[in-house]
Write an enzyme that holds these catalytic residues in place. Structure first.
Site, PDB file in Angstrom:
ATOM      1  N   CYS A   1      35.418  34.337  41.748  1.00 15.07           N
ATOM      2  CA  CYS A   1      35.803  35.711  41.430  1.00 15.07           C
ATOM      3  C   CYS A   1      34.539  36.525  41.173  1.00 15.07           C
ATOM      4  CB  CYS A   1      36.731  35.697  40.213  1.00 15.07           C
ATOM      5  SG  CYS A   1      36.382  36.918  38.968  1.00 15.07           S
ATOM      6  N   GLU A   2      34.444  37.650  41.889  1.00 14.21           N
ATOM      7  CA  GLU A   2      33.199  38.419  41.795  1.00 14.21           C
ATOM      8  C   GLU A   2      33.080  39.199  40.486  1.00 14.21           C
ATOM      9  OE1 GLU A   2      33.293  40.899  45.245  1.00 14.21           O
ATOM     10  OE2 GLU A   2      34.378  42.505  44.246  1.00 14.21           O
ATOM     11  N   HIS A   3      34.172  39.288  39.738  1.00 12.96           N
ATOM     12  CA  HIS A   3      34.094  40.025  38.472  1.00 12.96           C
ATOM     13  C   HIS A   3      33.514  39.187  37.344  1.00 12.96           C
ATOM     14  CE1 HIS A   3      37.631  42.297  40.395  1.00 12.96           C
ATOM     15  NE2 HIS A   3      36.499  42.931  40.638  1.00 12.96           N
ATOM     16  N   HIS A   4      33.743  37.882  37.390  1.00 12.81           N
ATOM     17  CA  HIS A   4      33.302  37.010  36.296  1.00 12.81           C
ATOM     18  C   HIS A   4      32.432  35.846  36.755  1.00 12.81           C
ATOM     19  CE1 HIS A   4      37.115  38.918  34.923  1.00 12.81           C
ATOM     20  NE2 HIS A   4      36.403  39.092  33.815  1.00 12.81           N
TER      21      HIS A   4
ATOM     22  N   GLN B   1      40.759  37.811  45.217  1.00 10.19           N
ATOM     23  CA  GLN B   1      41.798  37.141  46.015  1.00 10.19           C
ATOM     24  C   GLN B   1      42.459  38.096  47.016  1.00 10.19           C
ATOM     25  OE1 GLN B   1      44.564  34.756  43.747  1.00 10.19           O
ATOM     26  NE2 GLN B   1      46.124  34.893  45.334  1.00 10.19           N
TER      27      GLN B   1
ATOM     28  N   HIS C   1      43.180  31.571  38.504  1.00 10.15           N
ATOM     29  CA  HIS C   1      41.859  32.142  38.247  1.00 10.15           C
ATOM     30  C   HIS C   1      41.357  31.659  36.892  1.00 10.15           C
ATOM     31  CE1 HIS C   1      41.802  35.399  41.440  1.00 10.15           C
ATOM     32  NE2 HIS C   1      42.973  34.827  41.577  1.00 10.15           N
TER      33      HIS C   1
ATOM     34  N   CYS D   1      39.066  32.825  35.215  1.00  8.20           N
ATOM     35  CA  CYS D   1      38.773  33.957  34.325  1.00  8.20           C
ATOM     36  C   CYS D   1      40.020  34.421  33.582  1.00  8.20           C
ATOM     37  CB  CYS D   1      38.121  35.111  35.087  1.00  8.20           C
ATOM     38  SG  CYS D   1      39.153  35.795  36.391  1.00  8.20           S
TER      39      CYS D   1
HETATM   40 ZN    ZN Z   1      37.715  37.265  37.318  1.00  3.80          ZN
END
Ligand code: ZN
Length: 187
Positions: free
Chosen positions: A75-78, A116, A144, A146
């Site tokens: 996941c590119e956010h976390h 995703q 996920h 995260c």
């Molecule tokens: Zn994430």
């Protein structure tokens, strides 16, 4: 990929969280993480078009479905993994893909910082561009980390995304055929 930059970044993170990057257990961690990133982000290096090669002249025009393909992405956010299964279906129109090519296309797109939703649409779009099928549908079902180990902390919850193209979008019976194949759990 700039390995030295990744190593330096990992060292800074360790320092930032209050660790001693020089202690024996952590000494080689920046190098190991850099090596790992070059593997799990390898999809950034080659265009997906090099992977999904259509096989011409096949007359098969019924649904082809690959289901329960396990995959891992980040996941590119976390920068935490999301892990799950993908299901890919399409109806060929003069050309097909090798089944392993479909898996490679998925892995290729998963091996980069992702979300995703984008992974799902990218895979459907690449299929449409490369195979020019009558239609395709991609379903991705993933957990996920995260969401499991931080923040809202809901381990086991799954996110399901789908992308529908061509006849799968216009014909309900085609979608139903896919879902019937998907839910058929005979060994
Ligand atoms: Zn994430």
């Amino acid at each position: 990929m700039d390995m030295k930059k990744i190593e330096e970044g990992v060292r800074l993170i360790l320092e930032g969280v209050g660790e001693d990057p020089g202690r024996p257990g952590l000494k080689d961690t920046p190098k190991r993480v850099a090596k790992m990133y070059s593997e799990i982000f390898s999809g950034l290096r080659t265009p997906v078009e090099d992977i999904l090669n259509p096989i011409e002249g096949e007359n098969h025009d019924e649904m082809v479905m690959l289901k329960d393909i396990p995959f891992y992405s980040i996941c590119e956010h976390h920068l935490l993994p999301f892990i799950g299964k993908a299901h890919i279906a399409y109806i060929p129109s003069g050309q097909i893909a090798g089944l392993s090519d479909l898996v490679k296309a998925l892995e290729h797109l998963a091996n980069r910082p992702q979300v995703q939703e984008r992974l799902t649409t990218q895979l459907a779009d690449v299929l449409m561009q490369r195979l020019k099928p009558k239609g395709c549908m991609v379903i991705i079902d993933a957990e996920h980390l995260c969401m499991s180990m931080r923040g809202i902390k809901k381990p086991g919850s799954r996110t399901v995304t789908s992308a529908v193209r061509g006849t799968f979008r216009s014909r309900q019976s085609t979608r139903e055929e896919m879902l019937a194949l998907l839910n058929d759990r005979r060994p």
